[in-house]
Write a protein that holds these residues in place. Structure first.
Motif, mmCIF file in Angstrom:
data_model
loop_
_atom_site.group_PDB
_atom_site.id
_atom_site.type_symbol
_atom_site.label_atom_id
_atom_site.label_comp_id
_atom_site.label_asym_id
_atom_site.label_seq_id
_atom_site.Cartn_x
_atom_site.Cartn_y
_atom_site.Cartn_z
ATOM 1 N N ILE A 1 25.191 27.634 50.913
ATOM 2 C CA ILE A 1 24.857 27.977 49.528
ATOM 3 C C ILE A 1 25.029 29.480 49.309
ATOM 4 O O ILE A 1 25.594 29.911 48.303
ATOM 5 C CB ILE A 1 23.424 27.522 49.191
ATOM 6 N N VAL A 2 24.573 30.277 50.254
ATOM 7 C CA VAL A 2 24.711 31.741 50.153
ATOM 8 C C VAL A 2 26.180 32.124 50.146
ATOM 9 O O VAL A 2 26.615 32.964 49.341
ATOM 10 C CB VAL A 2 23.953 32.434 51.296
ATOM 11 N N ILE A 3 26.967 31.530 51.021
ATOM 12 C CA ILE A 3 28.402 31.829 51.070
ATOM 13 C C ILE A 3 29.078 31.432 49.756
ATOM 14 O O ILE A 3 29.916 32.172 49.232
ATOM 15 C CB ILE A 3 29.059 31.126 52.281
ATOM 16 N N ALA A 4 28.690 30.289 49.202
ATOM 17 C CA ALA A 4 29.268 29.845 47.929
ATOM 18 C C ALA A 4 28.901 30.799 46.802
ATOM 19 O O ALA A 4 29.750 31.136 45.958
ATOM 20 C CB ALA A 4 28.806 28.428 47.605
ATOM 21 N N LEU A 5 27.661 31.268 46.764
ATOM 22 C CA LEU A 5 27.244 32.204 45.720
ATOM 23 C C LEU A 5 27.955 33.548 45.843
ATOM 24 O O LEU A 5 28.347 34.154 44.842
ATOM 25 C CB LEU A 5 25.729 32.394 45.753
ATOM 26 N N VAL A 6 28.113 34.021 47.066
ATOM 27 C CA VAL A 6 28.846 35.275 47.273
ATOM 28 C C VAL A 6 30.301 35.109 46.846
ATOM 29 O O VAL A 6 30.874 35.969 46.171
ATOM 30 C CB VAL A 6 28.736 35.738 48.748
ATOM 31 N N GLY A 7 30.900 33.997 47.213
ATOM 32 C CA GLY A 7 32.283 33.726 46.804
ATOM 33 C C GLY A 7 32.418 33.650 45.301
ATOM 34 O O GLY A 7 33.368 34.187 44.719
ATOM 35 N N TYR B 1 34.642 36.150 42.962
ATOM 36 C CA TYR B 1 35.629 35.586 42.033
ATOM 37 C C TYR B 1 35.383 36.089 40.608
ATOM 38 O O TYR B 1 36.307 36.517 39.926
ATOM 39 C CB TYR B 1 35.573 34.054 42.061
ATOM 40 N N LEU B 2 34.131 36.040 40.164
ATOM 41 C CA LEU B 2 33.817 36.512 38.816
ATOM 42 C C LEU B 2 34.093 38.006 38.677
ATOM 43 O O LEU B 2 34.604 38.458 37.642
ATOM 44 C CB LEU B 2 32.352 36.214 38.485
ATOM 45 N N GLY B 3 33.763 38.775 39.702
ATOM 46 C CA GLY B 3 34.008 40.220 39.644
ATOM 47 C C GLY B 3 35.481 40.552 39.561
ATOM 48 O O GLY B 3 35.889 41.446 38.820
ATOM 49 N N VAL B 4 36.308 39.838 40.304
ATOM 50 C CA VAL B 4 37.750 40.095 40.278
ATOM 51 C C VAL B 4 38.361 39.604 38.971
ATOM 52 O O VAL B 4 39.176 40.285 38.357
ATOM 53 C CB VAL B 4 38.436 39.420 41.495
ATOM 54 N N THR B 5 37.941 38.438 38.524
ATOM 55 C CA THR B 5 38.518 37.840 37.321
ATOM 56 C C THR B 5 38.144 38.612 36.059
ATOM 57 O O THR B 5 38.984 38.843 35.189
ATOM 58 C CB THR B 5 38.057 36.373 37.179
ATOM 59 N N TYR B 6 36.900 39.019 35.953
ATOM 60 C CA TYR B 6 36.409 39.647 34.719
ATOM 61 C C TYR B 6 36.122 41.129 34.892
ATOM 62 O O TYR B 6 35.269 41.692 34.210
ATOM 63 C CB TYR B 6 35.156 38.913 34.241
ATOM 64 N N LYS B 7 36.873 41.791 35.766
ATOM 65 C CA LYS B 7 36.657 43.213 36.055
ATOM 66 C C LYS B 7 36.766 44.068 34.803
ATOM 67 O O LYS B 7 35.905 44.902 34.523
ATOM 68 C CB LYS B 7 37.666 43.679 37.098
#
Length: 70
Positions: free
Chosen positions: A5-11, A15-21
């Motif tokens: 769950i932690v790995i999924a949340l970090v991923g 993803y959100l940071g790269v996509t919506y930078k």
């Protein structure tokens, strides 16, 4: 299970940071501050260059004055 769950949340966060930078930077208004910082650094460099030129010119004039007084 918790590890996945932690790995999924970090991923998801990456993803959100790269996509919506760009949108995130617009919301936080970080771009104008970066532009101001760049302008400040350019002005500081120009002032440093002018001060160095003036110092060199003062040294040159000082040596010419010494030559004239001899």
């Amino acid at each position: 299970m918790l590890k996945y769950i932690v790995i999924a949340l970090v991923g998801l966060g990456v993803y959100l940071g790269v996509t919506y930078k760009d949108q995130i930077e617009d919301v936080t208004n970080s771009r104008p501050m970066e532009e101001v910082q760049d302008m400040y650094e350019d002005a500081k460099d120009q002032a440093s260059d002018k001060a160095e030129e003036l110092s060199d010119k003062a040294d040159e004039l000082s040596s010419q004055l010494k030559d004239l007084t001899k």
